[in-house]
Design an enzyme around this catalytic site. Structure first.
Site, PDB file in Angstrom:
ATOM      1  N   SER A 271     -45.494 -11.404  93.062  1.00 31.76           N
ATOM      2  CA  SER A 271     -44.595  -9.895  93.866  1.00 31.76           C
ATOM      3  C   SER A 271     -45.462 -10.951  95.026  1.00 31.76           C
ATOM      4  O   SER A 271     -45.678 -11.051  95.884  1.00 31.76           O
ATOM      5  CB  SER A 271     -44.809  -9.253  93.415  1.00 31.76           C
ATOM      6  OG  SER A 271     -44.558  -8.355  92.307  1.00 31.76           O
TER       7      SER A 271
ATOM      8  N   GLN B 216      -3.271 -32.303  72.338  1.00 33.43           N
ATOM      9  CA  GLN B 216      -3.683 -32.763  73.877  1.00 33.43           C
ATOM     10  C   GLN B 216      -4.438 -31.769  74.605  1.00 33.43           C
ATOM     11  O   GLN B 216      -5.138 -31.423  75.502  1.00 33.43           O
ATOM     12  CB  GLN B 216      -1.829 -32.776  74.567  1.00 33.43           C
ATOM     13  CG  GLN B 216      -2.177 -32.018  76.097  1.00 33.43           C
ATOM     14  CD  GLN B 216      -0.656 -32.324  76.811  1.00 33.43           C
ATOM     15  OE1 GLN B 216      -0.116 -31.564  76.928  1.00 33.43           O
ATOM     16  NE2 GLN B 216      -0.510 -33.348  77.493  1.00 33.43           N
TER      17      GLN B 216
ATOM     18  N   GLU C  17     -36.206 -20.351  87.822  1.00 32.83           N
ATOM     19  CA  GLU C  17     -36.553 -20.790  89.052  1.00 32.83           C
ATOM     20  C   GLU C  17     -35.477 -20.838  90.165  1.00 32.83           C
ATOM     21  O   GLU C  17     -34.990 -21.645  90.817  1.00 32.83           O
ATOM     22  CB  GLU C  17     -35.862 -22.407  88.972  1.00 32.83           C
ATOM     23  CG  GLU C  17     -37.497 -23.507  88.318  1.00 32.83           C
ATOM     24  CD  GLU C  17     -37.672 -24.896  88.231  1.00 32.83           C
ATOM     25  OE1 GLU C  17     -37.520 -25.144  89.280  1.00 32.83           O
ATOM     26  OE2 GLU C  17     -38.043 -25.513  87.257  1.00 32.83           O
TER      27      GLU C  17
ATOM     28  N   GLU D 152     -26.929 -16.850  90.829  1.00 35.83           N
ATOM     29  CA  GLU D 152     -27.131 -16.292  92.204  1.00 35.83           C
ATOM     30  C   GLU D 152     -27.658 -16.432  93.493  1.00 35.83           C
ATOM     31  O   GLU D 152     -27.462 -16.116  94.832  1.00 35.83           O
ATOM     32  CB  GLU D 152     -27.174 -13.916  91.975  1.00 35.83           C
ATOM     33  CG  GLU D 152     -26.032 -13.673  91.040  1.00 35.83           C
ATOM     34  CD  GLU D 152     -26.707 -14.307  89.454  1.00 35.83           C
ATOM     35  OE1 GLU D 152     -25.510 -14.422  88.278  1.00 35.83           O
ATOM     36  OE2 GLU D 152     -27.624 -14.719  88.675  1.00 35.83           O
TER      37      GLU D 152
END
Length: 368
Positions: A109, A257, A342, A346
């Site tokens: 922290s 396709q 890691e 965001e």
């Protein structure tokens, strides 16, 4: 505080115990390949060995972030301290790294979090400390033989009061348990009950562990991108084989396709992510000033791409891909975590934007 572990020979940690030397010993979540059988480990891209750094990156550990008290409680946090770093990550989270012959990692922290919530390092004599606290989401815990631990040695100093230690797993007072994850990642929790460490266990310098953590992020983020590209490539290869052989509507799936266009999009995104990872690895090799931005871009693009490609592959395979034991069933579970640890996607977007504006402001000031 971050933690890491080793297993096997200590070649990566021998000699200079400064940050750079220790970091070279990371093994972490990367390993084998999708379905390769190394405990469900990840594979780097098939071409990883062609790049001097990308190949090695595929073997490096990710920085799983810490809890309790980490900003993203119950998840992974970014090893950055809000306010102390220009590209700070999740508020209230300071992640850490794991090092070792078998790597592991956790987070710590930051100054915004209560000191009681972080791993404390209290002085024990003139050159020693006692580590006390709990860390969660540590890769390769509790199997690792060594852990790189980031502990707060100076309370109230934020990121400037964190020290990195290399702690053998057999130190008295250190215990751990494994966590049952969605995918078989070797992740667990550690408890430190007055674990003794000395100046000989310090990586780098006391109270300078933040620099160690930042250095690992610039390396590990492209490594996460590398094995994410590997997963995307594995899913793409499986899709090419399936759609080329599967009979449907009077022909092969590849003749439709709508299928062909999806496969083309999967290949396009995978190649773009691969090139981005190589660019970040090259920038790291060259010590380029934009490494943080490139590392964040590589991690973001590669992990989001892998999620998209694996999902498309499952859709094109149909129900068979959801059966236990199928490669895509394995990848579908594995691919979700890299978008979180890691530094979540965001967080990466925030870093990229801050780096862009920093450069813009610097160029503007230089031209003024």
């Amino acid at each position: 505080m971050p933690v890491t572990g080793e297993r096997g020979p200590r070649a990566g940690l021998a000699g200079d115990r400064a940050a750079a030397g220790a970091l070279g010993g990371h093994a972490g979540l990367a390993a084998g390949g999708p379905g390769a059988g190394e405990g469900g480990g990840y594979a780097g891209p098939g071409s990883a060995g062609d790049h001097p750094v990308a190949g090695a990156l595929g073997r490096y550990a990710g920085l799983a972030a810490g809890c309790p008290g980490a900003g993203e409680r119950g998840g992974y946090a970014d090893p950055r301290s809000a306010g102390d770093s220009p590209d700070a990550g999740a508020p209230g989270a300071f992640g850490g790294s794991g090092v070792g012959e078998r790597g592991g990692s956790d987070g710590v922290s930051d100054a915004a979090s209560a000191d009681a919530a972080v791993l404390a390092a209290r002085r024990d004599g003139r050159s020693g400390w006692r580590l006390t606290g709990e860390k969660c989401w540590i890769s390769n815990a509790p199997e690792a033989d060594f852990y790189t631990v980031f502990a707060r040695t100076t309370p109230g100093a934020g990121a400037r009061g964190v020290t990195a230690f290399l702690v053998p797993a057999d130190r008295p007072g250190l215990t751990g348990t494994s966590l049952d994850m969605l995918s078989p990642h070797p992740i667990g929790a550690l408890t430190f009950d007055a674990v003794p460490v000395t100046a000989d266990d310090v990586l780098g310098e006391p109270d300078r562990g933040f620099r160690v953590a930042m250095g690992t992020l610039n390396l590990f983020r492209p490594s996460v991108g590398a094995f994410a590209v590997g997963m995307a490539r594995a899913a793409l290869d499986a899709t090419l084989a399936h759609t080329g052989a599967r009979d449907a509507f009077g022909g092969k799936l590849r003749d439709l396709q709508t299928v062909a266009h999806q496969v083309a999009e999967m290949a396009l995104r995978t190649e773009a992510a691969r090139l981005m990872v190589y660019a970040a690895a090259t920038a790291y090799d060259e010590g380029a000033p934009d490494v943080p931005q490139r590392a964040a871009m590589a991690k973001l693009l590669a992990t989001e791409t892998a999620q998209y490609v694996v999902d498309r592959a499952v859709q094109l395979h149909g129900a068979r891909a959801l059966r236990r034991g199928h490669l895509l069933e394995h990848l579908y579970r594995e691919v979700r975590a890299p978008r979180v640890y890691e530094g979540a996607s965001e967080v990466q977007r925030g870093i990229i934007a801050k780096e862009l504006y920093r450069k813009h402001d610097a160029d503007k000031e230089a031209g003024a």
